[in-house]
Scaffold this motif. Structure first.
Motif, short mmCIF file in Angstrom:
data_model
loop_
_atom_site.label_atom_id
_atom_site.label_comp_id
_atom_site.label_asym_id
_atom_site.label_seq_id
_atom_site.Cartn_x
_atom_site.Cartn_y
_atom_site.Cartn_z
N LEU A 32 63.59 -30.46 -0.92
CA LEU A 32 62.22 -30.23 -0.42
C LEU A 32 61.39 -31.23 -0.75
CD1 LEU A 32 61.85 -26.21 -1.34
CD2 LEU A 32 62.86 -27.35 0.97
N ALA A 33 61.83 -32.19 -1.47
CA ALA A 33 61.04 -33.20 -1.85
C ALA A 33 60.18 -34.16 -0.83
CB ALA A 33 61.65 -34.34 -2.91
N ASP A 34 60.68 -34.20 0.48
CA ASP A 34 59.82 -34.93 1.45
C ASP A 34 58.56 -33.88 2.04
OD1 ASP A 34 61.29 -37.12 1.63
OD2 ASP A 34 62.76 -36.39 2.93
N ARG A 35 58.89 -32.76 1.76
CA ARG A 35 57.72 -31.95 2.46
C ARG A 35 57.01 -31.00 1.56
NH1 ARG A 35 59.24 -30.80 7.19
NH2 ARG A 35 60.69 -32.76 7.28
N MET A 36 57.30 -30.78 0.34
CA MET A 36 56.84 -30.08 -0.92
C MET A 36 56.27 -30.78 -2.04
SD MET A 36 57.01 -26.98 0.73
CE MET A 36 57.10 -25.87 -0.32
N TYR A 37 55.34 -30.42 -2.57
CA TYR A 37 54.87 -30.73 -3.79
C TYR A 37 54.51 -29.80 -4.86
CZ TYR A 37 50.15 -31.11 -2.11
OH TYR A 37 49.00 -30.64 -1.74
N PHE A 38 54.09 -30.08 -6.17
CA PHE A 38 53.67 -29.36 -6.95
C PHE A 38 52.10 -29.43 -7.30
CE2 PHE A 38 58.05 -29.80 -8.58
CZ PHE A 38 58.38 -28.64 -8.24
N SER A 39 51.31 -28.22 -7.50
CA SER A 39 49.82 -28.43 -7.23
C SER A 39 49.57 -27.75 -8.54
CB SER A 39 49.17 -28.06 -6.07
OG SER A 39 47.90 -28.04 -6.37
N GLY A 40 48.43 -27.81 -9.23
CA GLY A 40 47.80 -26.81 -10.40
C GLY A 40 46.48 -27.31 -10.50
N SER A 41 45.67 -26.81 -11.45
CA SER A 41 44.46 -27.22 -11.84
C SER A 41 44.18 -26.86 -13.22
CB SER A 41 43.34 -26.42 -10.84
OG SER A 41 43.48 -24.94 -11.20
N ARG B 162 50.83 -33.20 5.85
CA ARG B 162 50.58 -34.42 6.93
C ARG B 162 51.43 -34.68 7.82
NH1 ARG B 162 51.89 -39.07 2.97
NH2 ARG B 162 53.50 -37.55 2.34
N THR B 163 51.38 -34.93 8.82
CA THR B 163 52.24 -35.10 10.06
C THR B 163 53.56 -35.91 9.60
OG1 THR B 163 51.35 -37.25 11.02
CG2 THR B 163 50.41 -35.39 11.89
N PRO B 164 54.48 -35.84 10.30
CA PRO B 164 55.92 -36.68 9.85
C PRO B 164 55.54 -38.34 10.13
CG PRO B 164 56.53 -35.04 11.40
CD PRO B 164 54.95 -34.84 11.44
N GLU B 165 54.65 -38.76 11.06
CA GLU B 165 54.49 -40.03 11.21
C GLU B 165 53.43 -40.41 9.89
OE1 GLU B 165 53.77 -37.47 13.67
OE2 GLU B 165 55.35 -38.16 14.92
N THR B 166 52.83 -39.79 9.52
CA THR B 166 51.89 -40.05 8.36
C THR B 166 52.73 -40.34 6.96
OG1 THR B 166 49.86 -39.13 9.28
CG2 THR B 166 49.81 -39.64 7.04
N ARG B 167 53.61 -39.31 7.01
CA ARG B 167 54.53 -39.28 5.74
C ARG B 167 55.29 -40.41 5.81
NH1 ARG B 167 55.35 -33.47 6.14
NH2 ARG B 167 56.95 -33.83 7.46
N GLU B 168 55.87 -40.64 7.14
CA GLU B 168 56.64 -42.03 7.24
C GLU B 168 55.96 -43.41 6.62
OE1 GLU B 168 60.10 -44.22 8.36
OE2 GLU B 168 59.84 -41.94 8.42
N ARG B 169 54.48 -43.26 7.27
CA ARG B 169 53.84 -44.60 7.00
C ARG B 169 53.34 -44.51 5.34
NH1 ARG B 169 50.07 -43.57 10.47
NH2 ARG B 169 48.62 -42.72 9.05
N GLU B 170 53.08 -43.40 4.67
CA GLU B 170 52.54 -43.38 3.36
C GLU B 170 53.37 -43.14 2.45
OE1 GLU B 170 49.37 -40.69 3.62
OE2 GLU B 170 48.10 -41.91 4.80
N GLY B 171 54.78 -42.41 2.73
CA GLY B 171 55.81 -42.14 1.75
C GLY B 171 55.33 -40.78 0.88
#
Ligand SMILES: [Zn+2]
Length: 102
Positions: free
Chosen positions: A20-29, A81-90
């Motif tokens: 899932l690394a292309d579309r998920m990440y870990f978040s906390g505070s 993010r959109t797939p296009e933005t993900r593609e551009r920004e990594g």
């Protein structure tokens, strides 16, 4: 023999999140200063040094860069993010706001 998807602390191993690394990440505070922190899935594997580490272990190792407080718990978030933005920004995000406790 593959290990259990859950680690000894009962939370999910990082290995299970890797697809899932292309579309998920870990978040906390930070409980102390409320700074938001994020760690990409592959970045989390790098920080922990093993795909067998769990999200629970990750949270317990993370320390706030702002105040030095313990982060404690991380959750899984969708990259909106959109797939296009993900593609551009990594892959996002990079590791933000935290370091790993020695
Ligand atoms: Zn803090």
């Amino acid at each position: 023999m593959p290990s259990d998807p859950l680690g000894p602390d009962g939370t999910v191993r990082l290995r299970s999140y890797q697809p899932l690394a292309d579309r998920m990440y870990f978040s906390g505070s930070c409980p102390a200063c409320e700074r938001g922190v994020t760690v990409g899935i592959e970045a989390a594997v790098d920080l922990m040094g093993s795909v067998e580490a769990t999200i629970g272990q990750l949270g317990r190792r993370l320390v706030c860069r702002g105040c030095g407080g313990r982060i404690g718990a991380m959750q899984v978030m969708a990259d909106s993010r959109t797939p296009e933005t993900r593609e551009r920004e990594g892959r996002l995000p990079e590791t933000v706001g935290v370091r790993v406790r020695e």
